[in-house]
Design a protein around this motif. Structure first.
Motif, PDB file in Angstrom:
ATOM      1  N   THR A  59       0.831  -1.204   0.000  1.00 52.26           N
ATOM      2  CA  THR A  59       0.000   0.000   0.000  1.00 52.26           C
ATOM      3  C   THR A  59       0.874   1.265   0.000  1.00 52.26           C
ATOM      4  O   THR A  59       2.088   1.188   0.216  1.00 52.26           O
ATOM      5  CB  THR A  59      -1.025   0.076   1.155  1.00 52.26           C
ATOM      6  OG1 THR A  59      -0.378   0.383   2.384  1.00 52.26           O
ATOM      7  CG2 THR A  59      -1.830  -1.216   1.274  1.00 52.26           C
ATOM      8  N   TYR A  82      -9.106   1.702  -0.088  1.00 55.27           N
ATOM      9  CA  TYR A  82      -7.999   0.733   0.014  1.00 55.27           C
ATOM     10  C   TYR A  82      -7.428   0.434  -1.369  1.00 55.27           C
ATOM     11  O   TYR A  82      -6.206   0.450  -1.567  1.00 55.27           O
ATOM     12  CB  TYR A  82      -8.522  -0.539   0.668  1.00 55.27           C
ATOM     13  CG  TYR A  82      -7.455  -1.484   1.174  1.00 55.27           C
ATOM     14  CD1 TYR A  82      -6.608  -1.124   2.214  1.00 55.27           C
ATOM     15  CD2 TYR A  82      -7.309  -2.759   0.632  1.00 55.27           C
ATOM     16  CE1 TYR A  82      -5.632  -1.996   2.700  1.00 55.27           C
ATOM     17  CE2 TYR A  82      -6.346  -3.647   1.111  1.00 55.27           C
ATOM     18  CZ  TYR A  82      -5.518  -3.257   2.147  1.00 55.27           C
ATOM     19  OH  TYR A  82      -4.557  -4.130   2.615  1.00 55.27           O
ATOM     20  N   LEU A  83      -8.306   0.181  -2.326  1.00 55.31           N
ATOM     21  CA  LEU A  83      -7.846  -0.154  -3.673  1.00 55.31           C
ATOM     22  C   LEU A  83      -7.115   1.026  -4.307  1.00 55.31           C
ATOM     23  O   LEU A  83      -6.082   0.841  -4.959  1.00 55.31           O
ATOM     24  CB  LEU A  83      -9.037  -0.568  -4.538  1.00 55.31           C
ATOM     25  CG  LEU A  83      -8.697  -1.393  -5.785  1.00 55.31           C
ATOM     26  CD1 LEU A  83      -8.138  -2.751  -5.388  1.00 55.31           C
ATOM     27  CD2 LEU A  83      -9.916  -1.575  -6.669  1.00 55.31           C
ATOM     28  N   ILE A 127      -3.589   1.226  -2.991  1.00 59.44           N
ATOM     29  CA  ILE A 127      -2.735   0.217  -3.624  1.00 59.44           C
ATOM     30  C   ILE A 127      -2.325   0.675  -5.022  1.00 59.44           C
ATOM     31  O   ILE A 127      -1.162   0.536  -5.424  1.00 59.44           O
ATOM     32  CB  ILE A 127      -3.459  -1.140  -3.683  1.00 59.44           C
ATOM     33  CG1 ILE A 127      -3.678  -1.688  -2.275  1.00 59.44           C
ATOM     34  CG2 ILE A 127      -2.675  -2.148  -4.525  1.00 59.44           C
ATOM     35  CD1 ILE A 127      -4.634  -2.863  -2.198  1.00 59.44           C
ATOM     36  N   GLU A 128      -3.280   1.217  -5.755  1.00 60.12           N
ATOM     37  CA  GLU A 128      -2.970   1.711  -7.095  1.00 60.12           C
ATOM     38  C   GLU A 128      -1.976   2.869  -7.043  1.00 60.12           C
ATOM     39  O   GLU A 128      -1.094   2.977  -7.902  1.00 60.12           O
ATOM     40  CB  GLU A 128      -4.256   2.142  -7.797  1.00 60.12           C
ATOM     41  CG  GLU A 128      -5.167   0.962  -8.148  1.00 60.12           C
ATOM     42  CD  GLU A 128      -6.489   1.397  -8.748  1.00 60.12           C
ATOM     43  OE1 GLU A 128      -6.999   2.475  -8.360  1.00 60.12           O
ATOM     44  OE2 GLU A 128      -7.014   0.661  -9.608  1.00 60.12           O
ATOM     45  N   PHE A 181       1.548  -8.523  -3.617  1.00 57.59           N
ATOM     46  CA  PHE A 181       0.944  -7.609  -2.648  1.00 57.59           C
ATOM     47  C   PHE A 181       0.878  -8.287  -1.287  1.00 57.59           C
ATOM     48  O   PHE A 181       0.584  -9.477  -1.183  1.00 57.59           O
ATOM     49  CB  PHE A 181      -0.478  -7.217  -3.068  1.00 57.59           C
ATOM     50  CG  PHE A 181      -1.197  -6.387  -2.041  1.00 57.59           C
ATOM     51  CD1 PHE A 181      -0.905  -5.040  -1.893  1.00 57.59           C
ATOM     52  CD2 PHE A 181      -2.142  -6.953  -1.195  1.00 57.59           C
ATOM     53  CE1 PHE A 181      -1.548  -4.270  -0.927  1.00 57.59           C
ATOM     54  CE2 PHE A 181      -2.790  -6.195  -0.227  1.00 57.59           C
ATOM     55  CZ  PHE A 181      -2.492  -4.845  -0.092  1.00 57.59           C
ATOM     56  N   GLN A 211     -11.982  -7.185  -0.318  1.00 59.91           N
ATOM     57  CA  GLN A 211     -10.757  -6.555  -0.813  1.00 59.91           C
ATOM     58  C   GLN A 211      -9.872  -7.563  -1.532  1.00 59.91           C
ATOM     59  O   GLN A 211      -9.219  -7.225  -2.521  1.00 59.91           O
ATOM     60  CB  GLN A 211     -10.008  -5.907   0.356  1.00 59.91           C
ATOM     61  CG  GLN A 211     -10.746  -4.720   0.950  1.00 59.91           C
ATOM     62  CD  GLN A 211     -10.215  -4.286   2.312  1.00 59.91           C
ATOM     63  OE1 GLN A 211      -9.449  -4.996   2.951  1.00 59.91           O
ATOM     64  NE2 GLN A 211     -10.655  -3.113   2.764  1.00 59.91           N
ATOM     65  N   ILE A 222      -8.397  -6.908  -5.256  1.00 53.07           N
ATOM     66  CA  ILE A 222      -6.947  -6.887  -5.477  1.00 53.07           C
ATOM     67  C   ILE A 222      -6.546  -7.939  -6.498  1.00 53.07           C
ATOM     68  O   ILE A 222      -5.729  -7.689  -7.397  1.00 53.07           O
ATOM     69  CB  ILE A 222      -6.200  -7.096  -4.143  1.00 53.07           C
ATOM     70  CG1 ILE A 222      -6.426  -5.889  -3.232  1.00 53.07           C
ATOM     71  CG2 ILE A 222      -4.706  -7.311  -4.367  1.00 53.07           C
ATOM     72  CD1 ILE A 222      -6.053  -6.144  -1.788  1.00 53.07           C
ATOM     73  N   GLN A 223      -7.123  -9.121  -6.389  1.00 49.80           N
ATOM     74  CA  GLN A 223      -6.801 -10.176  -7.350  1.00 49.80           C
ATOM     75  C   GLN A 223      -7.317  -9.842  -8.748  1.00 49.80           C
ATOM     76  O   GLN A 223      -6.734 -10.292  -9.742  1.00 49.80           O
ATOM     77  CB  GLN A 223      -7.337 -11.510  -6.849  1.00 49.80           C
ATOM     78  CG  GLN A 223      -6.579 -12.016  -5.633  1.00 49.80           C
ATOM     79  CD  GLN A 223      -7.109 -13.314  -5.074  1.00 49.80           C
ATOM     80  OE1 GLN A 223      -8.298 -13.633  -5.204  1.00 49.80           O
ATOM     81  NE2 GLN A 223      -6.245 -14.089  -4.432  1.00 49.80           N
ATOM     82  N   TYR A 258      -2.862  -9.047  -8.885  1.00 50.38           N
ATOM     83  CA  TYR A 258      -1.879  -9.179  -7.815  1.00 50.38           C
ATOM     84  C   TYR A 258      -1.972 -10.571  -7.194  1.00 50.38           C
ATOM     85  O   TYR A 258      -3.066 -11.137  -7.069  1.00 50.38           O
ATOM     86  CB  TYR A 258      -2.135  -8.152  -6.709  1.00 50.38           C
ATOM     87  CG  TYR A 258      -1.612  -6.771  -7.003  1.00 50.38           C
ATOM     88  CD1 TYR A 258      -0.258  -6.483  -6.876  1.00 50.38           C
ATOM     89  CD2 TYR A 258      -2.477  -5.745  -7.376  1.00 50.38           C
ATOM     90  CE1 TYR A 258       0.219  -5.205  -7.124  1.00 50.38           C
ATOM     91  CE2 TYR A 258      -2.000  -4.467  -7.629  1.00 50.38           C
ATOM     92  CZ  TYR A 258      -0.655  -4.203  -7.500  1.00 50.38           C
ATOM     93  OH  TYR A 258      -0.183  -2.943  -7.745  1.00 50.38           O
ATOM     94  N   ILE A 275      -1.510 -12.214  -3.644  1.00 55.92           N
ATOM     95  CA  ILE A 275      -1.473 -11.751  -2.255  1.00 55.92           C
ATOM     96  C   ILE A 275      -0.612 -12.710  -1.439  1.00 55.92           C
ATOM     97  O   ILE A 275      -0.963 -13.880  -1.259  1.00 55.92           O
ATOM     98  CB  ILE A 275      -2.887 -11.641  -1.675  1.00 55.92           C
ATOM     99  CG1 ILE A 275      -3.724 -10.683  -2.532  1.00 55.92           C
ATOM    100  CG2 ILE A 275      -2.826 -11.130  -0.228  1.00 55.92           C
ATOM    101  CD1 ILE A 275      -5.176 -10.573  -2.117  1.00 55.92           C
TER     102      ILE A 275
END
Length: 204
Positions: free
Chosen positions: A84, A98-99, A102-103, A114, A125, A129-130, A134, A136
């Motif tokens: 992040t 949150y996203l 991350i971006e 990530f 989330q 994210i996936q 990413y 995780i």
């Protein structure tokens, strides 16, 4: 504190990567929260001394502030991951914020790996994210170096007792963890050499 991850967590979160598939005696050291000038260069020197490659889950804001240290991580053959931009705790943050964070970090960190700060992330989330491709990466061993109430010896023992091929070990290249991490990391590197463990970075 949980030094290694119970099987029940792996069942609850099967889409997360808790350990890696090793080639022989490989283990995977990881470092969260850097890069910072007070700690990360020392970590890099130690990894070089013991011929170990690792994975650094970097905070985007720290990469922005310290680009030369980030570039050194890459130049010395280590992998990096997104942690992040502002070290947000997923449980306390709405999915959109949150996203976006991350971006934002992804503008400075070139990686499809990530790791959620604090290991705290909502299932909603995870899916988002996936969807950004990413992987995780969680962990199988916590050194506990960030815990001021734990001794450096206890942090090393967390690693020593649980280390096996495929283990993903968490350290922190941060001010908070510095004292415990320096002791535990060097002892871990010695233990790895004595027991023929090979430290490699995470690749996807």
């Amino acid at each position: 504190m949980i030094a290694n991850i119970p099987k029940v967590l792996k069942k609850i979160y099967p889409l997360l990567n808790w350990d890696e598939t090793p080639d022989g005696n490989e283990v995977f050291l990881t470092f969260d929260d850097g890069p910072i000038p007070e700690v990360t260069p020392w970590v890099l020197e130690k990894l070089k001394e013991y011929d170990v490659k690792a994975t650094f889950f970097c905070i985007g804001d720290n990469v922005l502030k310290h680009p030369k240290i980030y570039q050194r991580i890459l130049d010395e053959g280590h992998a990096v991951g997104n942690h992040t931009h502002k070290h947000l705790k997923g449980w306390n943050t709405d999915d959109g914020t949150y996203l976006k964070d991350i971006e934002n970090a992804g503008e400075f960190i070139s990686s499809n790996l990530f790791r959620p700060p604090y290991g705290r992330i909502k299932k909603s989330q995870i899916k988002l994210i996936q969807s950004l491709n990413y992987h995780i990466i969680m962990w199988s061993i916590l050194s506990g170096d960030y815990n001021k109430n734990r001794s450096p010896e206890a942090c090393f023992n967390n690693v020593k007792r649980n280390l096996k091929p495929g283990s993903v070990v968490v350290f922190h290249d941060s001010i908070k963890a510095d004292n415990n991490m320096r002791y535990a990391l060097e002892k871990t590197l010695i233990f790895m050499r004595e027991n023929n463990f090979k430290g490699v970075s995470i690749k996807r």
